[in-house]
Design a protein around this motif. Structure first.
Motif, PDB file in Angstrom:
ATOM      1  N   ILE A 155       0.902  -1.186   0.040  1.00 53.60           N
ATOM      2  CA  ILE A 155       0.047  -0.002  -0.032  1.00 53.60           C
ATOM      3  C   ILE A 155       0.758   1.199  -0.003  1.00 53.60           C
ATOM      4  O   ILE A 155       0.622   2.446  -0.692  1.00 53.60           O
ATOM      5  N   ILE A 158       1.953   1.742  -3.223  1.00 54.94           N
ATOM      6  CA  ILE A 158       1.267   2.646  -4.199  1.00 54.94           C
ATOM      7  C   ILE A 158       1.080   4.021  -4.052  1.00 54.94           C
ATOM      8  O   ILE A 158       0.656   4.565  -5.066  1.00 54.94           O
ATOM      9  N   THR A 162       1.513   6.947  -6.550  1.00 50.26           N
ATOM     10  CA  THR A 162       0.253   7.937  -6.893  1.00 50.26           C
ATOM     11  C   THR A 162       0.461   9.464  -6.582  1.00 50.26           C
ATOM     12  O   THR A 162       0.242  10.327  -7.701  1.00 50.26           O
TER      13      THR A 162
END
Length: 443
Positions: A155, A158, A162
């Motif tokens: 997570i 990611i 992003t």
């Protein structure tokens, strides 16, 4: 003392030959008899009131002890001593004149044979199922932790990617002449925002003020409310083991709850009623992360504080107090009497609690306030213990009208309530007899 003491002592002091005498008892039956009759004074591998008994028959054979003498000693050691038997009297003096129980009429010759068979060669203890379960649980917990850690890492990666992409898009969108146009309309500080959007600012300030006042009020109402508080204690005491696994009644240790205002913390002398002979933990239940050695170590702390010489089975007189951390602490301006609730209100408190909590039934009145203590490894405060919490209970808990005193004393009040509320009003709750009057609890 116990029959086993008889066996050991006669082993050490007898001179009659037993060579060629084989034990033919039932070891399994012997174990049951040993635990029922002997464990108060004897252990297999350590000295208690009497000597350790593991391998005693082998030792007995090497010393030359007759089985007939052993039977006489165990059956009625008192009669044997009174007959003038030197060996019997020597044993009696050796162990500080601690007389063994008389088992004549209680044990048969075969019973003694079974016991000797068991203690001479006891089976190796099996690995407790509870320990296996704990090991499996610990492995499962470790695997779950690893999986959770990997998930968080993924997570995080990611999110970083992003954010990088968003930052790139922002830089591209603000290039050129559009940037100057945006800068001219930008509000540069809070005072400028307040002047431009005064009405909205008043609204925001009002909301923040209300939230702040509510926060202060909630903080004030939470002073002294410690629900969930479960401090570590200087000696680890598991109520789950004592009250849950071993079914020890609360009032065996907290005797004051039934007869006085305070339930009291039991003294170490109360602990020693059992732990004088229970020096090691051999129960099936083991809390995850703990071990039998850990529990045994906590028992040794009791010995250290109370001054118990385990080797010589006597008190040294050197004691140090245990600095327990208090969990439930009623304010000085509040009157609460345990006996009034435990004795007088026991039936109706349990009934009222079970009615309000159909999915969490209780069988002991203590649990209504202190929660399911028999499931707690570390005792915690289970309820708020606020005035509102007490009043709510008084408004819903009925007075026990099966009690002869209450039935007579509140008879007229009962009839008055029927007239006031109708014939269907067949119960009297605690608030109806003054249970929410200020002077009942604040004096």
């Amino acid at each position: 003392m116990n029959k086993i003491l008889a066996v050991i002592m006669l082993v050490l002091f007898t001179g009659v030959s037993v060579f060629g005498q084989d034990l033919s008892g039932d070891s399994k039956k012997g174990e049951t008899l040993f635990k029922a009759n002997c464990t108060a004074c004897h252990a297999l591998d350590k000295k208690l009131v009497g000597p350790a008994l593991k391998g005693i028959y082998t030792t007995l054979s090497s010393e030359g002890v007759s089985k007939e003498w052993i039977m006489k000693w165990i059956m009625n050691n008192e009669a044997l001593r009174k007959s003038g038997d030197k060996r019997a009297n020597d044993i009696y003096k050796e162990y500080s004149e601690a007389a063994m129980d008389v088992f004549e009429g209680r044990l048969s010759d075969q019973d003694i044979e079974d016991i000797l068979t068991y203690v001479n060669n006891p089976p190796e203890p099996k690995v407790e199922e509870a320990q296996v379960e704990v090991s499996v649980k610990q492995n499962t917990d470790t695997d779950s932790s690893k999986l959770l850690l990997v998930s968080f890492v993924i997570i995080g990666i990611i999110l970083i990617i992003t954010l990088f992409k968003i930052n790139t898009l922002v830089k591209l969108s603000t290039k050129g002449t559009e940037l100057s146009s945006l800068e001219s309309h930008k509000i540069k500080n809070l005072s400028e925002f307040y002047r431009k959007y005064q009405g909205f600012s008043y609204f925001i300030i009002s909301i923040l003020l209300i939230i702040s006042l509510y926060g202060v009020w909630a903080w004030l109402m939470g002073i002294g409310v410690d629900k969930g508080y479960e401090p570590d204690q200087p000696i680890y005491f598991s109520h789950k083991i004592h009250a849950g696994e071993n079914k020890i009644d609360c009032q065996v240790c907290h005797s004051g709850a039934k007869y006085g205002k305070v339930s009291e913390i039991p003294s170490l002398s109360v602990c020693m009623n059992c732990h004088r002979n229970i020096s090691e933990y051999n129960g099936k239940y083991i809390e995850p992360g703990k071990s039998k050695e850990f529990y045994t170590g906590e028992i040794k702390k009791i010995y250290k504080h109370i001054g118990w010489d385990e080797e010589n089975q006597k008190y040294t007189g050197k004691q140090t107090p245990v600095k327990w951390t208090r969990i439930h602490n009623m304010p000085d301006f509040v009157y609460f009497n345990h006996s009034q609730h435990v004795v007088v209100g026991e039936k109706t408190i349990i009934a009222g609690y079970n009615k309000k909590n159909p999915n969490q039934q209780i069988d002991v009145v203590c649990k209504a306030c202190h929660g399911p203590v028999d499931t707690m490894n570390v005792v915690r405060m289970s309820n708020d213990f606020t005035m509102g919490w007490c009043i709510d209970c008084h408004r819903t808990t009925e007075v026990d009208m099966t009690n002869g005193y209450n039935a007579a004393y509140f008879d007229k009040l009962h009839e008055k309530l029927k007239l006031e509320y109708g014939q269907d009003k067949s119960t009297i709750t605690v608030d109806a007899i003054g249970g929410i009057e200020c002077g009942k609890c604040h004096y």
